[in-house]
Scaffold this motif. Structure first.
Motif, short mmCIF file in Angstrom:
data_model
loop_
_atom_site.label_atom_id
_atom_site.label_comp_id
_atom_site.label_asym_id
_atom_site.label_seq_id
_atom_site.Cartn_x
_atom_site.Cartn_y
_atom_site.Cartn_z
N TYR A 147 0.83 -1.21 0.00
CA TYR A 147 0.00 0.00 0.00
C TYR A 147 0.85 1.25 0.00
O TYR A 147 0.61 2.20 -0.73
CB TYR A 147 -0.93 -0.02 1.21
CG TYR A 147 -1.82 1.18 1.31
CD1 TYR A 147 -1.56 2.18 2.25
CD2 TYR A 147 -2.91 1.33 0.46
CE1 TYR A 147 -2.38 3.30 2.33
CE2 TYR A 147 -3.73 2.44 0.54
CZ TYR A 147 -3.46 3.42 1.48
OH TYR A 147 -4.27 4.52 1.57
N LYS A 148 1.89 1.23 0.83
CA LYS A 148 2.76 2.40 0.95
C LYS A 148 3.89 2.39 -0.07
O LYS A 148 4.59 3.40 -0.23
CB LYS A 148 3.35 2.48 2.35
CG LYS A 148 2.33 2.69 3.45
CD LYS A 148 3.02 2.76 4.81
CE LYS A 148 2.04 2.97 5.93
NZ LYS A 148 2.71 2.99 7.26
N ASN A 149 4.09 1.26 -0.75
CA ASN A 149 5.21 1.09 -1.68
C ASN A 149 6.54 1.33 -0.97
O ASN A 149 7.39 2.10 -1.44
CB ASN A 149 5.09 1.99 -2.90
CG ASN A 149 5.96 1.52 -4.04
OD1 ASN A 149 6.31 0.34 -4.13
ND2 ASN A 149 6.36 2.44 -4.92
N THR A 150 6.68 0.69 0.17
CA THR A 150 7.94 0.76 0.91
C THR A 150 8.47 -0.65 1.13
O THR A 150 7.72 -1.63 1.12
CB THR A 150 7.76 1.44 2.28
OG1 THR A 150 6.84 0.66 3.07
CG2 THR A 150 7.22 2.85 2.14
N VAL A 151 9.75 -0.73 1.34
CA VAL A 151 10.38 -1.96 1.79
C VAL A 151 10.93 -1.67 3.18
O VAL A 151 11.76 -0.77 3.34
CB VAL A 151 11.49 -2.42 0.84
CG1 VAL A 151 12.20 -3.65 1.40
CG2 VAL A 151 10.89 -2.75 -0.53
N ASP A 152 10.45 -2.39 4.14
CA ASP A 152 10.74 -2.10 5.54
C ASP A 152 11.71 -3.11 6.14
O ASP A 152 11.65 -4.31 5.84
CB ASP A 152 9.45 -2.13 6.36
CG ASP A 152 8.44 -1.11 5.86
OD1 ASP A 152 7.24 -1.35 6.07
OD2 ASP A 152 8.85 -0.11 5.25
N LEU A 153 12.57 -2.61 6.98
CA LEU A 153 13.52 -3.47 7.70
C LEU A 153 13.16 -3.39 9.18
O LEU A 153 13.33 -2.36 9.82
CB LEU A 153 14.95 -2.98 7.47
CG LEU A 153 16.05 -3.87 8.06
CD1 LEU A 153 16.10 -5.21 7.35
CD2 LEU A 153 17.42 -3.17 7.96
N HIS A 154 12.64 -4.49 9.69
CA HIS A 154 12.26 -4.57 11.09
C HIS A 154 13.46 -5.13 11.86
O HIS A 154 13.90 -6.25 11.60
CB HIS A 154 11.06 -5.50 11.27
CG HIS A 154 9.87 -5.10 10.45
ND1 HIS A 154 8.81 -4.40 10.97
CD2 HIS A 154 9.59 -5.28 9.13
CE1 HIS A 154 7.91 -4.19 10.02
NE2 HIS A 154 8.36 -4.71 8.89
N MET A 155 13.95 -4.36 12.80
CA MET A 155 15.17 -4.72 13.52
C MET A 155 14.84 -4.92 14.99
O MET A 155 14.36 -4.00 15.65
CB MET A 155 16.23 -3.62 13.35
CG MET A 155 16.50 -3.26 11.89
SD MET A 155 17.86 -2.10 11.67
CE MET A 155 17.22 -0.66 12.52
#
Length: 131
Positions: free
Chosen positions: A75-83
């Motif tokens: 939806y946001k067109n993001t690639v997220d890195l959960h740390m």
């Protein structure tokens, strides 16, 4: 014009968590890879993780495997890195980068660990892990 913008960095205590986001704009192909890299002054840039948009393939460097998770928010067109479970060794400037050639898989290891395969880069976001 292709733009990558990172967000979500900051100061966190050891054992804490952060989520970094890489917002991608200006690139509409159905396939590409996003790599996450980090750099500490005086050290070489290090590949941390990556994600392939087409086959949803991921990779994690041994130093972060089991603690970091990479995913895409359609939806946001993001690639997220959960740390998670961050330690002082995770401190650095984190960059996301886009490789427009990857139809399958992604790579931030071996020859690609310094990011030479990636064409477009964000400006970086600082992550500091300290008590």
């Amino acid at each position: 014009q292709v733009q990558l913008v990172e967000s979500g960095g900051g100061l966190v205590q050891p054992g804490g968590s952060l989520r970094l986001s890489c917002a991608v704009s200006g690139f509409t192909a159905d396939y590409y890879a996003i790599g996450w890299f980090r750099q500490v002054p005086g050290k070489k840039r290090e590949g941390v993780s990556c994600y392939n948009k087409h086959d949803r393939g991921t990779y994690y460097a041994p130093s972060v495997k089991g603690r970091f998770t990479v995913s895409r928010d359609n939806y946001k067109n993001t690639v997220d890195l959960h740390m998670n479970n961050l330690g002082p060794e995770d401190t650095g400037v984190y960059y996301c980068a886009l490789d427009p050639t990857k139809y399958y898989y992604c790579s931030v290891y071996g020859p690609d660990s310094r990011g030479s395969a990636y064409t477009y880069w964000g400006q970086g976001t600082q992550v500091t892990v300290s008590s």
